[in-house]
Design a protein around this motif. Structure first.
Motif, PDB file in Angstrom:
ATOM      1  N   PRO A  93       0.819  -1.215   0.000  1.00 36.53           N
ATOM      2  CA  PRO A  93       0.000   0.000   0.000  1.00 36.53           C
ATOM      3  C   PRO A  93       0.858   1.272   0.000  1.00 36.53           C
ATOM      4  O   PRO A  93       2.005   1.249   0.445  1.00 36.53           O
ATOM      5  CB  PRO A  93      -0.760  -0.118   1.325  1.00 36.53           C
ATOM      6  CG  PRO A  93       0.187  -0.842   2.229  1.00 36.53           C
ATOM      7  CD  PRO A  93       1.050  -1.734   1.368  1.00 36.53           C
ATOM      8  N   CYS A  94       0.258   2.377  -0.470  1.00 30.76           N
ATOM      9  CA  CYS A  94       1.011   3.651  -0.512  1.00 30.76           C
ATOM     10  C   CYS A  94       1.076   4.313   0.856  1.00 30.76           C
ATOM     11  O   CYS A  94       1.950   5.122   1.110  1.00 30.76           O
ATOM     12  CB  CYS A  94       0.388   4.591  -1.545  1.00 30.76           C
ATOM     13  SG  CYS A  94      -1.148   5.398  -1.001  1.00 30.76           S
ATOM     14  N   GLN A  95       0.121   3.965   1.725  1.00 27.53           N
ATOM     15  CA  GLN A  95       0.013   4.503   3.088  1.00 27.53           C
ATOM     16  C   GLN A  95      -0.437   5.960   3.155  1.00 27.53           C
ATOM     17  O   GLN A  95      -0.411   6.566   4.211  1.00 27.53           O
ATOM     18  CB  GLN A  95       1.329   4.356   3.860  1.00 27.53           C
ATOM     19  CG  GLN A  95       1.808   2.923   3.950  1.00 27.53           C
ATOM     20  CD  GLN A  95       3.117   2.827   4.689  1.00 27.53           C
ATOM     21  OE1 GLN A  95       3.173   3.092   5.889  1.00 27.53           O
ATOM     22  NE2 GLN A  95       4.171   2.468   3.986  1.00 27.53           N
ATOM     23  N   HIS A  96      -0.818   6.523   2.021  1.00 30.33           N
ATOM     24  CA  HIS A  96      -1.210   7.936   2.005  1.00 30.33           C
ATOM     25  C   HIS A  96      -2.639   8.179   1.524  1.00 30.33           C
ATOM     26  O   HIS A  96      -3.217   9.207   1.839  1.00 30.33           O
ATOM     27  CB  HIS A  96      -0.260   8.743   1.111  1.00 30.33           C
ATOM     28  CG  HIS A  96       1.152   8.695   1.571  1.00 30.33           C
ATOM     29  ND1 HIS A  96       1.563   9.297   2.741  1.00 30.33           N
ATOM     30  CD2 HIS A  96       2.246   8.084   1.053  1.00 30.33           C
ATOM     31  CE1 HIS A  96       2.853   9.066   2.905  1.00 30.33           C
ATOM     32  NE2 HIS A  96       3.291   8.334   1.902  1.00 30.33           N
ATOM     33  N   CYS A  97      -3.188   7.275   0.746  1.00 29.85           N
ATOM     34  CA  CYS A  97      -4.483   7.543   0.120  1.00 29.85           C
ATOM     35  C   CYS A  97      -5.628   7.374   1.141  1.00 29.85           C
ATOM     36  O   CYS A  97      -5.415   6.947   2.275  1.00 29.85           O
ATOM     37  CB  CYS A  97      -4.691   6.617  -1.084  1.00 29.85           C
ATOM     38  SG  CYS A  97      -5.045   4.924  -0.642  1.00 29.85           S
ATOM     39  N   LYS A  98      -6.825   7.706   0.703  1.00 31.62           N
ATOM     40  CA  LYS A  98      -7.991   7.634   1.587  1.00 31.62           C
ATOM     41  C   LYS A  98      -8.158   6.228   2.181  1.00 31.62           C
ATOM     42  O   LYS A  98      -8.405   6.067   3.377  1.00 31.62           O
ATOM     43  CB  LYS A  98      -9.245   8.018   0.792  1.00 31.62           C
ATOM     44  CG  LYS A  98     -10.518   7.964   1.597  1.00 31.62           C
ATOM     45  CD  LYS A  98     -11.695   8.457   0.812  1.00 31.62           C
ATOM     46  CE  LYS A  98     -12.939   8.463   1.680  1.00 31.62           C
ATOM     47  NZ  LYS A  98     -14.106   8.965   0.963  1.00 31.62           N
ATOM     48  N   GLN A  99      -8.019   5.207   1.314  1.00 36.36           N
ATOM     49  CA  GLN A  99      -8.216   3.825   1.796  1.00 36.36           C
ATOM     50  C   GLN A  99      -7.144   3.451   2.828  1.00 36.36           C
ATOM     51  O   GLN A  99      -7.448   2.854   3.860  1.00 36.36           O
ATOM     52  CB  GLN A  99      -8.199   2.845   0.612  1.00 36.36           C
ATOM     53  CG  GLN A  99      -9.492   2.778  -0.162  1.00 36.36           C
ATOM     54  CD  GLN A  99      -9.830   4.077  -0.884  1.00 36.36           C
ATOM     55  OE1 GLN A  99      -8.959   4.850  -1.249  1.00 36.36           O
ATOM     56  NE2 GLN A  99     -11.115   4.339  -1.080  1.00 36.36           N
ATOM     57  N   CYS A 100      -5.909   3.794   2.533  1.00 33.22           N
ATOM     58  CA  CYS A 100      -4.830   3.462   3.466  1.00 33.22           C
ATOM     59  C   CYS A 100      -5.053   4.115   4.826  1.00 33.22           C
ATOM     60  O   CYS A 100      -4.708   3.554   5.861  1.00 33.22           O
ATOM     61  CB  CYS A 100      -3.488   3.898   2.899  1.00 33.22           C
ATOM     62  SG  CYS A 100      -2.854   2.774   1.640  1.00 33.22           S
ATOM     63  N   ARG A 101      -5.657   5.311   4.802  1.00 39.58           N
ATOM     64  CA  ARG A 101      -5.819   6.050   6.051  1.00 39.58           C
ATOM     65  C   ARG A 101      -7.128   5.722   6.770  1.00 39.58           C
ATOM     66  O   ARG A 101      -7.415   6.284   7.821  1.00 39.58           O
ATOM     67  CB  ARG A 101      -5.715   7.546   5.773  1.00 39.58           C
ATOM     68  CG  ARG A 101      -4.354   7.892   5.173  1.00 39.58           C
ATOM     69  CD  ARG A 101      -4.178   9.372   4.975  1.00 39.58           C
ATOM     70  NE  ARG A 101      -4.095  10.051   6.270  1.00 39.58           N
ATOM     71  CZ  ARG A 101      -4.039  11.375   6.406  1.00 39.58           C
ATOM     72  NH1 ARG A 101      -4.042  12.143   5.346  1.00 39.58           N
ATOM     73  NH2 ARG A 101      -3.980  11.918   7.594  1.00 39.58           N
ATOM     74  N   VAL A 107      -7.119  -2.271  -0.355  1.00 39.71           N
ATOM     75  CA  VAL A 107      -7.641  -1.728  -1.614  1.00 39.71           C
ATOM     76  C   VAL A 107      -7.096  -0.302  -1.829  1.00 39.71           C
ATOM     77  O   VAL A 107      -7.800   0.587  -2.296  1.00 39.71           O
ATOM     78  CB  VAL A 107      -9.181  -1.777  -1.705  1.00 39.71           C
ATOM     79  CG1 VAL A 107      -9.652  -3.179  -2.051  1.00 39.71           C
ATOM     80  CG2 VAL A 107      -9.849  -1.298  -0.408  1.00 39.71           C
ATOM     81  N   CYS A 108      -5.840  -0.131  -1.466  1.00 39.44           N
ATOM     82  CA  CYS A 108      -5.122   1.138  -1.684  1.00 39.44           C
ATOM     83  C   CYS A 108      -5.303   1.583  -3.141  1.00 39.44           C
ATOM     84  O   CYS A 108      -5.295   0.765  -4.053  1.00 39.44           O
ATOM     85  CB  CYS A 108      -3.642   0.896  -1.380  1.00 39.44           C
ATOM     86  SG  CYS A 108      -2.541   2.174  -2.003  1.00 39.44           S
ATOM     87  N   GLN A 109      -5.447   2.870  -3.321  1.00 41.39           N
ATOM     88  CA  GLN A 109      -5.628   3.405  -4.686  1.00 41.39           C
ATOM     89  C   GLN A 109      -4.362   3.272  -5.532  1.00 41.39           C
ATOM     90  O   GLN A 109      -4.422   3.333  -6.755  1.00 41.39           O
ATOM     91  CB  GLN A 109      -6.014   4.885  -4.613  1.00 41.39           C
ATOM     92  CG  GLN A 109      -7.381   5.114  -4.016  1.00 41.39           C
ATOM     93  CD  GLN A 109      -7.743   6.589  -3.973  1.00 41.39           C
ATOM     94  OE1 GLN A 109      -7.320   7.373  -4.801  1.00 41.39           O
ATOM     95  NE2 GLN A 109      -8.544   6.961  -2.990  1.00 41.39           N
ATOM     96  N   ASN A 110      -3.230   3.128  -4.855  1.00 43.29           N
ATOM     97  CA  ASN A 110      -1.951   3.073  -5.589  1.00 43.29           C
ATOM     98  C   ASN A 110      -1.250   1.733  -5.343  1.00 43.29           C
ATOM     99  O   ASN A 110      -0.024   1.662  -5.290  1.00 43.29           O
ATOM    100  CB  ASN A 110      -1.058   4.234  -5.129  1.00 43.29           C
ATOM    101  CG  ASN A 110      -1.796   5.551  -5.205  1.00 43.29           C
ATOM    102  OD1 ASN A 110      -2.245   5.936  -6.276  1.00 43.29           O
ATOM    103  ND2 ASN A 110      -1.968   6.222  -4.083  1.00 43.29           N
ATOM    104  N   LEU A 111      -2.077   0.713  -5.179  1.00 38.38           N
ATOM    105  CA  LEU A 111      -1.585  -0.612  -4.806  1.00 38.38           C
ATOM    106  C   LEU A 111      -0.532  -1.145  -5.785  1.00 38.38           C
ATOM    107  O   LEU A 111      -0.699  -1.055  -6.994  1.00 38.38           O
ATOM    108  CB  LEU A 111      -2.786  -1.567  -4.807  1.00 38.38           C
ATOM    109  CG  LEU A 111      -2.648  -2.861  -4.031  1.00 38.38           C
ATOM    110  CD1 LEU A 111      -2.496  -2.553  -2.549  1.00 38.38           C
ATOM    111  CD2 LEU A 111      -3.888  -3.713  -4.256  1.00 38.38           C
TER     112      LEU A 111
HETATM  113 ZN    ZN Z   1      -3.029   3.814  -0.445  1.00 41.67          ZN
END
Ligand code: ZN
Ligand code: NAD
Length: 343
Positions: A93-101, A107-111
């Motif tokens: 995961p990117c750890q920054h997007c809405k899903q990560c947070r 289901v990270c947007q930048n998986l």
């Molecule tokens: Zn993410």
């Protein structure tokens, strides 16, 4: 180091010597791999199907289900140390997007996916970001630890709602469906009905603990489920075949106000009668992707550590790493449960 590499855009993969990954970024970790397990995704890459053609850039090291030992860590790594026995989540995961947070890293947007978007773990060493690493209890054998990722798929699919005391239909007893049967036993499902077209896997499903196994080509799945559930239909459907007919039959077999969790991935668009199969039956459908990070991992690891879940029948083959071609052939033929290669 030895690695199983997809070296050309066609069938198969080769065992070759490549460089051990060298420089580590501040949050990267180098793991010496002890066991890897072959996933359906690896098989897709091996077969070089349409999905693989669109997602994989050759040359690339395959594999993402593994267990091993941390041998080197980047400057800022704090979650693991050298010597730790680890496995890894595949979804990076990117750890920054809405899903990560918001608790939905899976289901990270930048998986990015290990072994799909970058070199994988079918090698003596694999480089992964620390965020995805999972520390294993030393009591869990590496061969079992290597299948926690697909085990997590089964756990995620099953536990989005209660299954205890429920009649559960599992469509598709591939490696993940077989893991699901094991998990359903531990969860106290009342009756586990399994539909599978492959003879070998139907037998295996029975051995692992399915109460009823059905060959949907020989008898009506809907009729069997009705008969086995007092005419009511199944409370829960766990779809693990990726077959449109199994999905339709499964939804038809569900009792009104039942629940379906769909893990199976379909080759193309699927047409179903939403009115009759979902809306007027008040069915809840969950789409399942990956594993909840890391809730599912805690459940899976604890089931293994407590020895409540026995994988010895589900892992049907443990082969030498060099014997990988045999592993892939067995996967192609479907004459297997989980296959693990040991290094
Ligand atoms: Zn993410
Ligand atoms: P698999 O393809 O090995 O297993 C599917 C099984 O379904 C096979 O044993 C096959 O014989 C059986 N099957 C086919 N048609 C059937 C039918 N009409 N009725 C009953 N059974 C039928 O796959 P797997 O590795 O066990 O994974 C299960 C599914 O989950 C696959 O579709 C896979 O692509 C998907 N998957 C999804 C995710 C996710 O994150 N959503 C992750 C991993 C796998």
């Amino acid at each position: 180091m030895k690695a199983i590499v997809k070296d050309a855009p066609n069938y198969g993969a080769k065992l070759v010597k490549v460089d051990v990954p060298k420089s580590l970024e501040p949050h990267e970790v180098l793991v010496k791999v002890k066991a890897v397990s072959i996933c359906g995704t690896d098989l897709h890459i091996w077969l070089w199907n349409e999905w693989a053609k669109n997602h994989i850039k050759v040359p690339q090291i395959l594999g993402h289900e593994f267990a091993g030992e941390v041998v080197s860590v980047g400057r800022d790594v704090s979650l693991v140390s050298i010597g730790d026995f680890v496995s890894s989540e595949t979804h990076i995961p990117c750890q920054h997007c809405k899903q990560c947070r918001t608790g939905n890293m899976h289901v990270c947007q930048n998986l990015k996916i290990l072994g799909v978007d970058m070199n994988g773990a079918f090698a003596e060493y694999v480089k992964v970001p620390e965020i995805v690493l999972w520390k294993n209890d030393p009591s869990i054998p590496p061969i079992w630890a290597s299948v926690q990722e697909p085990l997590g798929n089964a756990i995620h699919t099953i536990f989005v709602e209660d299954v205890t005391g429920k009649n559960v239909l599992v469509t598709g007893a591939g490696p993940i469906g077989l893991l699901a049967i094991g998990v359903l036993k531990t969860a106290g499902a009342a009756k586990i009905i399994v539909s599978e077209v492959n003879d070998y896997r139907r037998d295996l499903a029975k051995e692992i603990g399915a109460d009823v196994v059905v060959d949907p080509r020989k008898e009506s799945l809907v009729n069997v489920v009705k008969k086995e559930t007092n005419g009511d239909g199944a409370d829960v459907m766990i779809e693990m075949s990726g077959n449109p007919q199994a999905l339709k039959d499964g939804l038809t077999s569900l009792t009104n106000a039942g629940r379906a969790s769909l893990l199976g991935v379909y080759d193309k668009d699927v047409q179903i009668n939403l009115n009759d199969l979902v809306i007027f039956k008040a069915i809840r459908i969950y789409g399942i992707t990956g594993r909840k990070m890391f809730e599912t991992w805690y459940r899976g690891a604890d089931l293994l550590k407590s020895k409540k879940l026995d994988l010895s029948k589900i892992i049907t083959h443990v082969l030498d790493f060099d014997d990988y071609e045999r592993g892939f052939k067995l996967m192609e033929e479907g004459k297997c449960g989980k296959i693990v290669l040991k290094l």
